[in-house]
Design an enzyme around this catalytic site. Structure first.
Site, PDB file in Angstrom:
ATOM      1  N   THR A  74       0.834  -1.207   0.000  1.00 54.92           N
ATOM      2  CA  THR A  74       0.000   0.000   0.000  1.00 54.92           C
ATOM      3  C   THR A  74       0.866   1.253   0.000  1.00 54.92           C
ATOM      4  O   THR A  74       0.655   2.170  -0.804  1.00 54.92           O
ATOM      5  CB  THR A  74      -0.933  -0.003   1.240  1.00 54.92           C
ATOM      6  OG1 THR A  74      -1.743  -1.183   1.182  1.00 54.92           O
ATOM      7  CG2 THR A  74      -1.812   1.226   1.283  1.00 54.92           C
ATOM      8  N   ASN A 151      -4.754  -9.601  -8.284  1.00 53.50           N
ATOM      9  CA  ASN A 151      -4.999 -10.290  -7.016  1.00 53.50           C
ATOM     10  C   ASN A 151      -6.340 -11.013  -6.961  1.00 53.50           C
ATOM     11  O   ASN A 151      -6.520 -11.906  -6.153  1.00 53.50           O
ATOM     12  CB  ASN A 151      -4.876  -9.314  -5.839  1.00 53.50           C
ATOM     13  CG  ASN A 151      -5.624  -8.033  -6.048  1.00 53.50           C
ATOM     14  OD1 ASN A 151      -5.434  -7.334  -7.059  1.00 53.50           O
ATOM     15  ND2 ASN A 151      -6.492  -7.691  -5.138  1.00 53.50           N
ATOM     16  N   GLN A 179       1.508  -9.664  -6.173  1.00 52.93           N
ATOM     17  CA  GLN A 179       1.016 -11.044  -6.292  1.00 52.93           C
ATOM     18  C   GLN A 179       1.929 -11.928  -7.130  1.00 52.93           C
ATOM     19  O   GLN A 179       1.872 -13.145  -7.025  1.00 52.93           O
ATOM     20  CB  GLN A 179      -0.386 -11.059  -6.924  1.00 52.93           C
ATOM     21  CG  GLN A 179      -1.465 -10.477  -6.045  1.00 52.93           C
ATOM     22  CD  GLN A 179      -1.817 -11.355  -4.854  1.00 52.93           C
ATOM     23  OE1 GLN A 179      -1.599 -12.565  -4.864  1.00 52.93           O
ATOM     24  NE2 GLN A 179      -2.376 -10.749  -3.821  1.00 52.93           N
ATOM     25  N   HIS A 201       4.583  -9.983   2.816  1.00 56.10           N
ATOM     26  CA  HIS A 201       3.647 -10.923   3.462  1.00 56.10           C
ATOM     27  C   HIS A 201       2.816 -11.747   2.466  1.00 56.10           C
ATOM     28  O   HIS A 201       2.070 -12.625   2.874  1.00 56.10           O
ATOM     29  CB  HIS A 201       2.752 -10.205   4.478  1.00 56.10           C
ATOM     30  CG  HIS A 201       1.629  -9.396   3.923  1.00 56.10           C
ATOM     31  ND1 HIS A 201       0.331  -9.852   3.906  1.00 56.10           N
ATOM     32  CD2 HIS A 201       1.593  -8.165   3.373  1.00 56.10           C
ATOM     33  CE1 HIS A 201      -0.457  -8.909   3.390  1.00 56.10           C
ATOM     34  NE2 HIS A 201       0.287  -7.881   3.053  1.00 56.10           N
ATOM     35  N   THR A 237      13.348   5.015  11.107  1.00 53.81           N
ATOM     36  CA  THR A 237      14.270   3.924  11.444  1.00 53.81           C
ATOM     37  C   THR A 237      13.874   2.662  10.693  1.00 53.81           C
ATOM     38  O   THR A 237      12.717   2.249  10.720  1.00 53.81           O
ATOM     39  CB  THR A 237      14.231   3.655  12.966  1.00 53.81           C
ATOM     40  OG1 THR A 237      14.589   4.874  13.621  1.00 53.81           O
ATOM     41  CG2 THR A 237      15.195   2.546  13.361  1.00 53.81           C
ATOM     42  N   CYS A 322      -9.958  -6.192   0.880  1.00 52.78           N
ATOM     43  CA  CYS A 322     -10.378  -4.855   1.303  1.00 52.78           C
ATOM     44  C   CYS A 322     -11.840  -4.593   0.998  1.00 52.78           C
ATOM     45  O   CYS A 322     -12.531  -3.924   1.736  1.00 52.78           O
ATOM     46  CB  CYS A 322      -9.547  -3.782   0.613  1.00 52.78           C
ATOM     47  SG  CYS A 322      -7.887  -4.288   0.303  1.00 52.78           S
TER      48      CYS A 322
HETATM   49  C1  LIG Z   1      -1.727  -7.158  -0.928  1.00 52.40           C
HETATM   50  C2  LIG Z   1      -1.598  -6.275  -2.105  1.00 52.40           C
HETATM   51  C3  LIG Z   1      -1.310  -4.917  -1.962  1.00 52.40           C
HETATM   52  C4  LIG Z   1      -1.214  -4.260  -0.598  1.00 52.40           C
HETATM   53  O1  LIG Z   1      -0.066  -4.667   0.061  1.00 52.40           O
HETATM   54  P1  LIG Z   1       0.093  -4.489   1.660  1.00 52.40           P
HETATM   55  O2  LIG Z   1       1.493  -4.935   1.896  1.00 52.40           O
HETATM   56  O3  LIG Z   1      -0.926  -5.416   2.263  1.00 52.40           O
HETATM   57  O4  LIG Z   1      -0.139  -3.072   1.985  1.00 52.40           O
HETATM   58  C5  LIG Z   1      -1.182  -4.161  -3.097  1.00 52.40           C
HETATM   59  N1  LIG Z   1      -1.321  -4.700  -4.315  1.00 52.40           N
HETATM   60  C6  LIG Z   1      -1.600  -6.009  -4.494  1.00 52.40           C
HETATM   61  C7  LIG Z   1      -1.731  -6.552  -5.871  1.00 52.40           C
HETATM   62  C8  LIG Z   1      -1.752  -6.828  -3.401  1.00 52.40           C
HETATM   63  O5  LIG Z   1      -2.033  -8.122  -3.585  1.00 52.40           O
END
Ligand SMILES: *Cc1c(COP(=O)(O)O)cnc(C)c1O
Length: 384
Positions: A74, A151, A179, A201, A237, A322
């Protein structure tokens, strides 16, 4: 509630791999220095940070580019759009109708501040037509931002071809590769990509860390001001343990695991399509993310189906994480032309290398049963 748990929502987030966790641990307990500090603790942290930066850059095909560690996808997407926009007073951005909300809402916000934005349409499988991109370019276009692997429906754009059009027109191309990174070949230099968003993540690294990689020579305005960390582009940091974990996560994906995951995913799609009145959303084969399934079940409400699956211990998604709280149909499913009532009956399942054949068999059976039960009581079924 059953005991059994099957996690099939890896597009929303993944478990941190044990080897990633192990690699990170010392940076909480022993090597906890501030990477800007001059003493040995600081130098040790700095060294780990820079090694991680190098390793990720190499994976991304961005050697000699700038990698800015951020808090995740994000932030990186906000940074790419706003950071380039803030170098201008006005101008034009091209993006697509199937971006993640953090791109779409950044673009909308920039529109409210006087910038122009074109949202490219996609075909029924989710692909951008390169001609549409070419035709949308204006004299004042200063950024093109296109998601690499979608995604929701798994569509992998022909990013190299789109990037070529951008570079011929001397407009930077940003891609959101959250992704696809490590799951699908992507190389910033070979694929004509100037800025790339990635996060940790989604690939078995920790939450709260990501990166924006920026090609040399591209000027971007920082969004965070402070001590001048990260080439003066993102103060704060550094999350050393996060960076170390992210780098480790990029190393553990291998071809064999991806192949197995793709085979299981194919089995999962095939099993679900044995149910009557189903539609596979997104493309088939190599143009689809290897872990994504997205299927519409006619005459069924996606939320009800999700709750049925949840009662069997199966974690699914009705759209992007979301938007799952809103009643609007997914903007991606709308963009590929699905009518609202069909979009509402869609379920995304997303795998990781940890899923097993037994889990997939169990899920297909649970899905068949749930759809059958829901259709028996469905008021929509009458409209067939
Ligand atoms: C998960 C995702 C994000 C957001 O990433 P975060 O690390 O959760 O803020 C943005 N773009 C895509 C395609 C995602 O799958």
């Amino acid at each position: 509630m059953t005991e059994k748990k099957v996690y099939l929502d890896h597009a929303a987030s993944t478990p941190t791999a044990p080897e990633v966790l192990e690699e990170m641990e010392p940076y909480f307990t022993e090597k906890y220095g501030n990477a800007s500090a001059l003493h040995s603790f600081g130098r040790e942290a700095k060294e780990a940070l820079e090694k991680s930066r190098e390793a990720i850059l190499k994976k991304a095909g961005g050697k000699n580019h700038k990698l800015i560690f951020t808090s995740g996808g994000t932030e990186s997407n906000n940074f790419a759009l706003k950071g380039l926009a803030f170098k201008k007073k006005k101008g034009h951005i091209i993006t697509t109708k199937i971006e993640h909300d953090c791109i779409l809402n950044s673009a909308k916000w920039l529109e409210s501040r006087g910038f122009d934005v074109t949202y490219l349409p996609v075909d029924e499988k989710g692909f951008i037509d390169p001609e549409d991109l070419e035709k949308s370019i204006r004299d004042d276009t200063f950024l093109v931002s296109i998601i690499h692997g979608n995604n929701e429906i798994g569509t992998i754009q022909k990013i190299k071809e789109l990037g070529k059009i951008c570079s011929e027109n001397e407009i930077p191309l940003h891609t959101d590769a959250c992704q696809s990174f490590t799951k699908v070949p992507i190389n910033m230099k070979k694929d004509n990509i100037d800025l790339m968003t990635i996060n940790s993540h989604k690939i078995h690294g920790p939450k709260g860390v990501g990166a924006l990689i920026i090609k040399e020579g591209i000027n971007i305005e920082p969004l965070m001001h402070g001590g001048g960390h990260e080439y003066k582009l993102r103060s704060g940091t550094q999350n050393v343990a996060g960076a170390v974990g992210f780098a480790k996560a990029t190393e553990i994906m291998n071809k064999k695991d991806i192949k197995n995951m793709r085979n299981l995913r194919n089995k999962l799609i095939k099993g679900q399509l044995e149910i009557d009145d189903t539609i596979l959303n997104g493309p088939e084969g190599k143009d689809r993310l290897p872990n994504n399934s997205n299927i519409s079940f006619k005459f069924v409400e996606g939320e009800s189906l999700l709750l049925h699956l949840d009662s069997k211990g199966i974690a699914a998604s009705t759209g992007s994480a979301c938007s799952s709280k809103s009643l609007e149909p997914s903007h991606v499913l709308t963009a590929i032309g699905l009518p609202a009532e069909i979009a509402h009956g869609s379920i995304r399942l997303s795998l990781s290398k940890y899923n097993t054949k037994e889990e997939i068999d169990y899920t297909v059976e649970a899905m068949k049963e749930a759809v059958e039960n829901l259709r028996k009581i469905s008021p929509m079924k009458g409209g067939k």
